[in-house]
Design an enzyme around this catalytic site. Structure first.
Site, PDB file in Angstrom:
ATOM      1  NE  ARG A 140      67.232  37.738 -17.956  1.00 35.12           N
ATOM      2  CZ  ARG A 140      66.321  36.811 -17.655  1.00 35.12           C
ATOM      3  NH1 ARG A 140      66.524  35.585 -18.042  1.00 35.12           N
ATOM      4  NH2 ARG A 140      65.215  37.115 -17.008  1.00 35.12           N
ATOM      5  CB  THR A 141      70.453  42.614 -14.126  1.00 36.07           C
ATOM      6  OG1 THR A 141      69.737  42.679 -15.360  1.00 36.07           O
ATOM      7  CG2 THR A 141      71.382  43.805 -14.020  1.00 36.07           C
ATOM      8  CE  LYS A 185      63.543  48.123   9.527  1.00 36.47           C
ATOM      9  NZ  LYS A 185      64.931  47.999   9.978  1.00 36.47           N
ATOM     10  NE  ARG A 192      66.803  45.578 -12.711  1.00 37.23           N
ATOM     11  CZ  ARG A 192      66.652  44.582 -13.566  1.00 37.23           C
ATOM     12  NH1 ARG A 192      65.693  43.694 -13.384  1.00 37.23           N
ATOM     13  NH2 ARG A 192      67.449  44.459 -14.609  1.00 37.23           N
ATOM     14  CG  HIS A 212      68.751  47.499 -18.118  1.00 38.32           C
ATOM     15  ND1 HIS A 212      69.919  47.263 -17.403  1.00 38.32           N
ATOM     16  CD2 HIS A 212      68.026  46.340 -18.035  1.00 38.32           C
ATOM     17  CE1 HIS A 212      69.890  46.031 -16.914  1.00 38.32           C
ATOM     18  NE2 HIS A 212      68.753  45.456 -17.287  1.00 38.32           N
TER      19      HIS A 212
HETATM   20  N1   CP Z   1      67.544  41.604 -18.989  1.00 39.97           N
HETATM   21  C1   CP Z   1      67.258  41.819 -17.684  1.00 39.97           C
HETATM   22  O1   CP Z   1      67.393  42.940 -17.174  1.00 39.97           O
HETATM   23  O2   CP Z   1      66.829  40.707 -17.027  1.00 39.97           O
HETATM   24  P1   CP Z   1      66.468  40.651 -15.477  1.00 39.97           P
HETATM   25  O3   CP Z   1      65.261  41.522 -15.256  1.00 39.97           O
HETATM   26  O4   CP Z   1      66.216  39.199 -15.185  1.00 39.97           O
HETATM   27  O5   CP Z   1      67.640  41.192 -14.728  1.00 39.97           O
END
Ligand code: CP
Length: 361
Positions: A51-52, A80, A101, A129
């Site tokens: 999603r993100t 590396k 991320r 998040h």
């Molecule tokens: N909600 C969320 O962070 O989903 P993903 O891990 O798929 O990005």
């Protein structure tokens, strides 16, 4: 220039602005189809995501911009031995804005110090998040029409659940919010969330291990996954993985206007027989993620050229605690060669790691 590392980087007024902008985008998508023409978003995902990452990329494309990046650390020069700092220094030469991320807590804070462009934390380990929280806030507003006067049940893995931590930090700033924290004792919210946010803000909250007991009180039920990837052993994960399973039967005592949310992905914690219930909003929530990320990209690019911006997170006060080291093995400061730095978080003199918020020993 502003970055987004945590929900607390944004004022309540700025969050209102992002939500209003997202609502305007939903109402008239064509109006925004070219606002990022010629701009590039880099998505640097050192940890898996559906999603993100994809909603960030779709958001930039719908704004007329382009995307580049990687979806796993294995296809980057991290394999590396390149540091987060060096990676970001490079990528900010190639892109106008970065969404990152990383499995290490605090990695985006290290990254933003070296970034020449706005950097967005798209999830750091079990810590924060913030763009999921913006997604959640847009969903709450669209469903409830308000951010105040709500009883919110947060259920599942509240210890490692970064979406829960960020949502609590955000909702603590609104009035008449009651949190009900539903988890096994071993997966309860970290102490810093209780002391520095819930208690510091004087929020009403209760802890329970029974979803059924509190169901009739809830305006929002926010389910979360027990995350296999955060446990030290498979045995620990198996012990907790099915701690809470929401099904139709358990919803019998719920309010008719309950909003059921989940950041997704789900594993077992919401039975698929709940998906058709009109109160289930988790797929709409995922769609809202694209609209709020469109609003965020537009806003951070607009703020990029603002000078004399005192709110930039890079300037937050740091202190040196002689000999102190962060005790969190998942913190970036224990993996990369950076100084251990702390911040004072209350009048009692509590110091916490600036990267992951673990208390100094
Ligand atoms: N909600 C969320 O962070 O989903 P993903 O891990 O798929 O990005």
């Amino acid at each position: 220039m502003r970055h987004l590392l945590d929900t607390t980087d944004l004022t309540v007024e700025e969050i209102d602005g992002l939500v209003s902008l997202a609502l305007d985008i939903i109402a008239d998508k064509q109006k925004y189809a070219h606002v990022c023409d010629g701009k590039k978003l880099a998505t640097l995902f050192f940890e898996p995501s559906t999603r993100t990452r994809l909603s960030f990329e779709a958001a930039m494309m719908e704004l007329g911009g382009n995307v580049l990046g990687f979806s796993e650390a294995g296809s980057s020069s991290a394999t590396k031995g390149e540091t987060v700092s060096d990676t970001i220094r490079m990528v900010s030469c190639y892109a106008d804005i970065i969404a990152m991320r990383h499995p290490l807590e605090g990695a985006p804070r290290v990254a933003c110090a070296k970034s020449g462009v706005p950097l967005i934390n798209a999830g750091d380990g079990g810590h924060s998040h913030p763009t999921q929280t913006l997604t959640d806030l847009l969903t709450i507003f669209r469903e409830k029409g308000r951010f105040s006067d709500l009883t919110i049940g947060l259920c599942g893995d509240l210890k490692f659940g970064r979406t829960v931590h960020s949502l609590i930090k955000a909702m603590c700033r609104y009035s008449n919010i009651k949190f009900i924290l539903i988890s096994p004792k071993e997966l309860s919210v970290p102490d810093y969330i209780k002391t520095d946010y819930l208690e510091e803000q004087g929020m009403e909250y209760a802890e329970t291990q029974s979803m059924e007991e509190v169901m009739p009180q809830l305006d929002i039920l926010y389910m979360t996954r027990v995350q296999r990837e955060r446990f030290d052993s498979e045995e620990e994960y198996l012990k907790h993985k099915d701690a809470f399973i929401l099904d139709r039967d358990k919803l019998k005592t719920a309010k008719s206007d309950l909003t059921i949310m989940h950041p997704l992905p789900r594993v077992n914690e919401i039975s698929t027989d709940v998906d058709d219930d009109p109160r289930a909003k988790y797929f709409e929530q995922a769609l809202n993620g694209k609209y709020i990320r469109m609003a965020l990209i537009i806003t951070l690019l607009k703020w990029k050229d603002v000078v004399n911006d005192t709110e930039t997170v890079v300037t937050q006060p740091k202190i040196t605690v002689t000999g102190a080291k962060c005790t969190n093995p998942r913190c970036i400061s224990n993996v990369e060669d950076i100084p251990h730095e702390f911040k004072l978080t209350d009048k009692k003199g509590t110091c916490r790691c600036i990267y992951c918020e673990t208390k100094a020993n």
